[in-house]
Design an enzyme around this catalytic site. Structure first.
Site, PDB file in Angstrom:
ATOM      1  N   SER A   1    -125.471 -54.577 -11.567  1.00  0.00           N
ATOM      2  CA  SER A   1    -124.158 -55.214 -11.553  1.00  0.00           C
ATOM      3  C   SER A   1    -123.908 -55.759 -10.156  1.00  0.00           C
ATOM      4  O   SER A   1    -124.465 -55.249  -9.169  1.00  0.00           O
ATOM      5  CB  SER A   1    -123.068 -54.200 -11.911  1.00  0.00           C
ATOM      6  OG  SER A   1    -121.774 -54.718 -11.631  1.00  0.00           O
TER       7      SER A   1
ATOM      8  N   TYR B   1    -119.828 -45.657 -10.692  1.00  0.00           N
ATOM      9  CA  TYR B   1    -120.548 -46.761 -11.328  1.00  0.00           C
ATOM     10  C   TYR B   1    -121.221 -47.649 -10.293  1.00  0.00           C
ATOM     11  O   TYR B   1    -122.407 -47.987 -10.425  1.00  0.00           O
ATOM     12  CB  TYR B   1    -119.562 -47.570 -12.168  1.00  0.00           C
ATOM     13  CG  TYR B   1    -120.139 -48.804 -12.815  1.00  0.00           C
ATOM     14  CD1 TYR B   1    -120.924 -48.712 -13.967  1.00  0.00           C
ATOM     15  CD2 TYR B   1    -119.890 -50.068 -12.289  1.00  0.00           C
ATOM     16  CE1 TYR B   1    -121.447 -49.843 -14.562  1.00  0.00           C
ATOM     17  CE2 TYR B   1    -120.410 -51.209 -12.877  1.00  0.00           C
ATOM     18  CZ  TYR B   1    -121.184 -51.094 -14.019  1.00  0.00           C
ATOM     19  OH  TYR B   1    -121.695 -52.228 -14.607  1.00  0.00           O
TER      20      TYR B   1
END
Length: 257
Positions: free
Chosen positions: A148, A161
């Site tokens: 990401s 995350y």
């Protein structure tokens, strides 16, 4: 597939395993590999119905696919999944480590158990599946981690995350270094905000801010992520390894000051 997309590199005769393929991004990745001509193993954990629906859709278009369930929190299950995928297809050319979770929780309120759960789900499965894939890719192959842009640009509530995605980027570089002599290439694709059904309704402010920030003025699609993965799996990327390919419509180019 009978409707193989001529815009994609031709992966006919290859086999691809996509983890977490019952979800939005994973399903889009699996579909693009099928459109490129690859036989696809659709991994799922709890999403049996969407996984089977994706397999049926691929087969209806003349492609080859199967769905395999595995709990990737268990290292042995990761190895079993990879070996089952290779046994089904008779080979394994590409592994896409897409499975993961994205909870939102303030760092100050986060427990050590919840921190570890996100790291384990996002990173440990990629470690184990990659290790297993390198064992079965006798003639070389490609491994792709889906990370990401939050690996380098954290968002509030995403400390666990973002840290996990940063670990994936570094794991890919380390694995590229060690598995390169075996002919196994390892890269990362880092998407920005990817659209899904209902996103604009669920998060109108975030979607509006993304549209204003993105030079290409739109959200990404699962196909955009799939295109990047197909490219990295193809012979066009045969001298690319240890790379993090950002797929974010240019958001990362915007100044932050």
């Amino acid at each position: 597939m009978s409707t193989r997309d001529p815009a994609l590199p031709d992966l006919t005769g290859t086999a691809t395993l996509v983890t977490g393929a019952s979800g939005n991004i994973g399903g889009g990745i699996a579909w693009r590999f099928a459109e490129a001509g690859s036989a696809v193993v659709v991994h799922y954990h709890r999403g049996a119905a969407p996984a089977e629906a994706l397999v049926a859709r691929i087969e209806a278009e003349g492609g080859t696919a199967t769905a395999i369930r595995a709990d990737l929190s268990d290292a042995a299950a990761c190895h079993d999944l990879v070996h089952a995928a290779a046994a089904w297809a008779g080979r394994l050319d590409t592994l896409v480590n897409n499975a993961g979770v994205q909870p939102v929780e303030d760092l100050a309120d986060m427990t050590a158990d919840r921190w570890r759960a996100v790291l384990e789900t996002n990173v440990d499965s990629a470690f184990s599946c990659t290790q297993a894939a390198a064992e079965v890719m006798a003639d070389g192959g490609g491994v792709i981690h889906v990370a990401s842009i939050e690996a380098t640009q954290p968002a509030p509530g995403h400390a666990h995350y973002s840290s996990a995605k940063a670990a994936l980027v570094m794991h890919a570089r380390a694995a590229a270094l060690e598995y390169g002599p075996r002919g196994v290439r390892v890269n990362t694709v880092s998407p920005g905000l990817i659209d899904r059904s209902g996103l604009a309704t669920d998060w109108p402010d975030g979607v509006a801010r993304w549209h204003r920030a993105a030079p290409l003025t739109r959200l990404g699609t699962p196909a955009d992520v799939g295109n990047a993965c197909v490219f990295l799996a193809s012979p066009l990327a045969r001298w690319i390894t240890g790379h993090n390919l950002v797929v974010d419509g240019g958001v990362s180019a915007r100044p932050t000051w």
